[in-house]
Design an enzyme around this catalytic site. Sequence first.
Site, PDB file in Angstrom:
ATOM      1  N   TYR A  68       0.830  -1.386   0.108  1.00 29.11           N
ATOM      2  CA  TYR A  68      -0.078   0.111   0.144  1.00 29.11           C
ATOM      3  C   TYR A  68       0.754   1.239   0.026  1.00 29.11           C
ATOM      4  CZ  TYR A  68      -3.622  -3.429   1.188  1.00 29.11           C
ATOM      5  OH  TYR A  68      -4.610  -4.279   1.356  1.00 29.11           O
ATOM      6  N   ASN A  89     -12.211  -0.981  -5.366  1.00 26.40           N
ATOM      7  CA  ASN A  89     -12.427  -1.745  -6.662  1.00 26.40           C
ATOM      8  C   ASN A  89     -13.772  -2.394  -6.955  1.00 26.40           C
ATOM      9  OD1 ASN A  89     -11.585  -3.147  -8.966  1.00 26.40           O
ATOM     10  ND2 ASN A  89      -9.872  -4.328  -7.873  1.00 26.40           N
ATOM     11  N   CYS A  97      -6.354  -6.103  -6.975  1.00 27.37           N
ATOM     12  CA  CYS A  97      -6.118  -5.822  -5.784  1.00 27.37           C
ATOM     13  C   CYS A  97      -5.497  -6.822  -4.876  1.00 27.37           C
ATOM     14  CB  CYS A  97      -7.220  -5.010  -5.044  1.00 27.37           C
ATOM     15  SG  CYS A  97      -8.940  -6.104  -5.210  1.00 27.37           S
ATOM     16  N   HIS A  98      -5.656  -7.982  -5.167  1.00 26.19           N
ATOM     17  CA  HIS A  98      -4.968  -9.139  -4.196  1.00 26.19           C
ATOM     18  C   HIS A  98      -3.515  -8.915  -4.389  1.00 26.19           C
ATOM     19  CE1 HIS A  98      -5.094 -10.859  -8.293  1.00 26.19           C
ATOM     20  NE2 HIS A  98      -4.350 -11.465  -7.967  1.00 26.19           N
ATOM     21  N   GLU A 126      -0.880 -17.765  -8.446  1.00 26.20           N
ATOM     22  CA  GLU A 126       0.151 -16.931  -9.349  1.00 26.20           C
ATOM     23  C   GLU A 126       1.420 -17.292  -8.924  1.00 26.20           C
ATOM     24  OE1 GLU A 126      -0.473 -12.733  -9.428  1.00 26.20           O
ATOM     25  OE2 GLU A 126      -2.779 -12.852  -9.788  1.00 26.20           O
TER      26      GLU A 126
END
Length: 141
Positions: A68, A89, A97-98, A126
């Site tokens: 952030y 979002n 946003c993850h 991912e």
Amino acid sequence: MKLQILDGEIAIDESSIAESVAEIRTQVREYERGDRRRFDLDVDVPDGLTGDVMAAMMAIPYGETRTYGDLAADLGTSPVAVGQACGRNPVPIVVPCHRVVGSDGALTGYSAADGVATKRRLLELEARESDGPVQTRLPTT
């Protein structure tokens, strides 16, 4: 619309995406299978800080994270304001946003059902599908 993904549920505001619901579902399924790393969808990004944060999140590469604070420094605002914008979002996953984490790499809030557990599953997906580990600490539950 609500999408089931990785044993969780994520609400996506399909009115913020130009393509059809069927196309959104197809691309999310491809992402879940590891066949897609970037969405090819036209997202309506709002003006103001939320839109700026969404654009910054879309620039975070698959398999990587930013804090952030990183986004706040880039945008000239505070980490709290970035976190609030992330929470607004309307299209999680599509606008990733993850991939935004706490300053120590810890996973913090996520607006999808199951919250941080869903965020963890997305980052782990991912990490498995990318060329290297996700660049953050994935704390144990």
